[in-house]
Design an enzyme around this catalytic site. Structure first.
Site, PDB file in Angstrom:
ATOM      1  N   CYS A 161      16.349  -0.720-128.310  1.00 45.70           N
ATOM      2  CA  CYS A 161      16.453  -1.076-129.731  1.00 45.70           C
ATOM      3  C   CYS A 161      16.254   0.167-130.595  1.00 45.70           C
ATOM      4  O   CYS A 161      16.919   0.326-131.626  1.00 45.70           O
ATOM      5  CB  CYS A 161      15.455  -2.171-130.086  1.00 45.70           C
ATOM      6  SG  CYS A 161      13.768  -1.858-129.547  1.00 45.70           S
ATOM      7  N   HIS A 188       6.480  -0.291-133.641  1.00 42.98           N
ATOM      8  CA  HIS A 188       7.129  -1.413-132.946  1.00 42.98           C
ATOM      9  C   HIS A 188       6.216  -2.625-132.880  1.00 42.98           C
ATOM     10  O   HIS A 188       5.020  -2.504-132.614  1.00 42.98           O
ATOM     11  CB  HIS A 188       7.494  -0.959-131.514  1.00 42.98           C
ATOM     12  CG  HIS A 188       8.543  -1.798-130.850  1.00 42.98           C
ATOM     13  ND1 HIS A 188       8.320  -3.100-130.461  1.00 42.98           N
ATOM     14  CD2 HIS A 188       9.822  -1.521-130.492  1.00 42.98           C
ATOM     15  CE1 HIS A 188       9.417  -3.587-129.895  1.00 42.98           C
ATOM     16  NE2 HIS A 188      10.356  -2.644-129.911  1.00 42.98           N
TER      17      HIS A 188
HETATM   18  N1  LIG Z   1      11.847  -7.530-126.827  1.00 42.32           N
HETATM   19  C1  LIG Z   1      12.485  -6.526-127.440  1.00 42.32           C
HETATM   20  O1  LIG Z   1      12.326  -6.294-128.640  1.00 42.32           O
HETATM   21  C2  LIG Z   1      13.454  -5.676-126.658  1.00 42.32           C
HETATM   22  C3  LIG Z   1      14.417  -4.942-127.380  1.00 42.32           C
HETATM   23  C4  LIG Z   1      15.335  -4.148-126.660  1.00 42.32           C
HETATM   24  C5  LIG Z   1      15.268  -4.097-125.282  1.00 42.32           C
HETATM   25  N2  LIG Z   1      14.311  -4.830-124.623  1.00 42.32           N
HETATM   26  C6  LIG Z   1      14.283  -4.714-123.166  1.00 42.32           C
HETATM   27  O2  LIG Z   1      14.809  -5.908-122.595  1.00 42.32           O
HETATM   28  C7  LIG Z   1      14.115  -6.173-121.358  1.00 42.32           C
HETATM   29  C8  LIG Z   1      13.486  -7.558-121.457  1.00 42.32           C
HETATM   30  O3  LIG Z   1      12.561  -7.563-122.537  1.00 42.32           O
HETATM   31  P1  LIG Z   1      11.986  -8.930-123.121  1.00 42.32           P
HETATM   32  O4  LIG Z   1      11.245  -8.554-124.345  1.00 42.32           O
HETATM   33  O5  LIG Z   1      13.064  -9.943-123.178  1.00 42.32           O
HETATM   34  O6  LIG Z   1      10.943  -9.293-121.973  1.00 42.32           O
HETATM   35  P2  LIG Z   1      10.391 -10.723-121.544  1.00 42.32           P
HETATM   36  O7  LIG Z   1      10.298 -11.604-122.735  1.00 42.32           O
HETATM   37  O8  LIG Z   1       9.179 -10.474-120.731  1.00 42.32           O
HETATM   38  O9  LIG Z   1      11.569 -11.298-120.629  1.00 42.32           O
HETATM   39  C9  LIG Z   1      11.810 -10.942-119.307  1.00 42.32           C
HETATM   40  C10 LIG Z   1      11.999 -12.233-118.527  1.00 42.32           C
HETATM   41  O10 LIG Z   1      12.503 -11.938-117.241  1.00 42.32           O
HETATM   42  C11 LIG Z   1      11.779 -12.708-116.296  1.00 42.32           C
HETATM   43  N3  LIG Z   1      11.822 -12.060-114.985  1.00 42.32           N
HETATM   44  C12 LIG Z   1      10.949 -11.174-114.433  1.00 42.32           C
HETATM   45  N4  LIG Z   1      11.355 -10.822-113.204  1.00 42.32           N
HETATM   46  C13 LIG Z   1      12.489 -11.466-112.959  1.00 42.32           C
HETATM   47  C14 LIG Z   1      13.389 -11.517-111.861  1.00 42.32           C
HETATM   48  N5  LIG Z   1      13.181 -10.811-110.757  1.00 42.32           N
HETATM   49  N6  LIG Z   1      14.474 -12.314-111.950  1.00 42.32           N
HETATM   50  C15 LIG Z   1      14.691 -13.035-113.066  1.00 42.32           C
HETATM   51  N7  LIG Z   1      13.874 -13.054-114.150  1.00 42.32           N
HETATM   52  C16 LIG Z   1      12.788 -12.262-114.099  1.00 42.32           C
HETATM   53  C17 LIG Z   1      10.394 -12.752-116.886  1.00 42.32           C
HETATM   54  O11 LIG Z   1       9.641 -13.789-116.280  1.00 42.32           O
HETATM   55  P3  LIG Z   1       8.039 -13.620-116.141  1.00 42.32           P
HETATM   56  O12 LIG Z   1       7.523 -13.637-117.537  1.00 42.32           O
HETATM   57  O13 LIG Z   1       7.669 -14.792-115.325  1.00 42.32           O
HETATM   58  O14 LIG Z   1       7.812 -12.296-115.454  1.00 42.32           O
HETATM   59  C18 LIG Z   1      10.698 -12.989-118.356  1.00 42.32           C
HETATM   60  O15 LIG Z   1      10.888 -14.343-118.653  1.00 42.32           O
HETATM   61  C19 LIG Z   1      13.067  -5.064-121.204  1.00 42.32           C
HETATM   62  O16 LIG Z   1      13.594  -4.049-120.394  1.00 42.32           O
HETATM   63  C20 LIG Z   1      12.888  -4.550-122.621  1.00 42.32           C
HETATM   64  O17 LIG Z   1      12.489  -3.197-122.650  1.00 42.32           O
HETATM   65  C21 LIG Z   1      13.428  -5.622-125.281  1.00 42.32           C
END
Ligand SMILES: NC(=O)c1ccc[n+]([C@@H]2O[C@H](COP(=O)([O-])OP(=O)(O)OC[C@H]3O[C@@H](n4cnc5c(N)ncnc54)[C@H](OP(=O)(O)O)[C@@H]3O)[C@@H](O)[C@H]2O)c1
Length: 350
Positions: A161, A188
């Site tokens: 982001c 952030h």
């Molecule tokens: N949030 C932001 O603002 C943002 C912005 C840009 C990029 N990102 C990137 O996007 C990615 C995800 O971020 P997020 O904020 O969406 O995180 P999140 O809310 O923690 O979502 C990740 C999801 O993936 C699940 N997961 C974990 N291991 C898995 C597997 N092996 N197979 C399938 N699902 C699995 C997690 O489950 P559990 O909770 O049970 O582990 C969780 O529900 C990260 O790399 C982050 O850096 C995030």
């Protein structure tokens, strides 16, 4: 895209903040004609997945219908989505669902070799929701280099982001004034990798309560800048702090420009880009705002013109807002459309 072309068949691996925002944005912002979600892989059970898609503390209620059809399928606005709970990426079977593109949003996969498991499982291509190693075929910052996508690129990163917010802006400033050096601080919102109350974590600072402190964390933003804007390699340093808000972030940018500039001229130059080459990607406000005002804003960055300052003729300071969830989710969909040669909603380019 011709009238008769079928939507690209998408699977989302990891249905957390970004995965769910992608599904919401797909229906809310006109991507559904180009893209169809046919599978979600997430470790949580289907009732919880359905509930968390319907209700969201940050983005509100889902503006459509979400139902559990049976123990393996969701119906979202009538679209049937297969739900799986496979933790082992080597065991994915995307071939049986004819998946064209996996949106890798688990946060667990950061290398080309890890992504290859999706291709081995039968997916056509993979788009990763975080920065990845240099072995991936491309890293796309929409508005900056999405024109470099080619049909043979199968594993692509959508950057972060912060890079999506910063790099289109840095490019404009470098082209117009030249950049000799800079320091950025990403301010952030808290994320799911932080505890509400102190808890064990491999990063000592992230053991601390996210709701109680401003917490510095490591950032790879200078690596992203060096990879995508090699002319600035080694010239920009970055800090990143997490603050106790649930969404919307800001970039505090300080740049030593090569030629003299006035704050008003810089704002005017950027304003022109918001209506031209970066329409829908970069925005500008001249109103008095707080971060919450940009919740659910689909743009990658919004320059706060009231905060632009120039000191001594060449030292520029700026503040740029971005919805770290919603803006990035919309860029994932834009990049997905371009990867699969489909038209971005509301544009004539493909
Ligand atoms: N949030 C932001 O603002 C943002 C912005 C840009 C990029 N990102 C990137 O996007 C990615 C995800 O971020 P997020 O904020 O969406 O995180 P999140 O809310 O923690 O979502 C990740 C999801 O993936 C699940 N997961 C974990 N291991 C898995 C597997 N092996 N197979 C399938 N699902 C699995 C997690 O489950 P559990 O909770 O049970 O582990 C969780 O529900 C990260 O790399 C982050 O850096 C995030």
């Amino acid at each position: 895209m011709s009238e008769s072309a079928q939507p690209v068949r998408i699977a989302i691996n990891g249905f957390g903040r970004i995965g769910r925002c992608i599904v919401r944005a797909l229906y809310e912002n006109g991507y559904r004609d180009q893209l169809q979600v046919v599978a979600i892989n997430e470790l949580a059970d289907i009732e919880t997945i359905s509930y968390m898609l319907r209700y969201d503390s940050t983005h509100g209620r889902f503006p459509g219908k979400v139902e559990v059809a049976d123990e393996r399928h969701l119906l979202v606005n009538g679209d049937r989505i297969c739900v799986r709970h496979e933790a082992d990426t080597a065991r994915h079977d995307w071939a049986s669902l004819n998946v064209d593109l996996v949106l890798e949003c688990s946060g667990q996969i950061k290398t080309r070799s890890e992504c290859e498991s999706h291709l081995n499982g039968g997916a056509g291509k993979v788009l990763i929701s975080n920065p990845a190693d240099s072995a991936v075929d491309n890293t796309i910052i929409f508005g900056l280099n999405h024109h470099t996508l080619t049909a043979d690129q199968r594993i692509v990163s959508n950057g972060s982001c912060s890079t999506n917010c910063l790099l289109p802006l840095l490019t404009l400033l470098d082209n117009e004034y030249g950049i000799d050096a800079g320091v950025t601080t990403t301010i952030h919102s808290a994320m799911n990798d932080q505890p509400v109350i102190d808890a064990y974590h491999s990063d000592l600072r992230r053991t601390r309560s996210a709701v109680q402190s401003i917490i510095p964390v490591d950032t790879s933003l200078p690596l992203g800048i060096a990879r995508l804007m090699p002319q600035l390699a080694g010239k920009i340093e970055s800090l990143h702090v997490r603050v106790p808000t649930i969404n919307v972030s800001a970039l505090d940018i300080s740049l030593q420009l090569r030629s003299e500039a006035r704050a008003g001229d810089i704002n005017d130059m950027l304003q022109a880009a918001t209506a031209g080459s970066l329409a829908g990607i970069l925005g500008m406000t001249r109103e008095a705002h707080a971060s919450i005002d940009f919740n659910h804003d689909p743009r990658s960055g919004i320059v706060d013109a009231t905060q632009t300052r120039v000191s001594g003729g060449k030292l520029l300071k700026m503040l740029v807002w971005f919805d770290n969830e919603w803006g990035f989710a919309n860029r994932m969909l834009d990049t997905a459309c371009t990867m699969m040669s489909r038209q971005r909603p509301g544009t004539a380019d493909s």
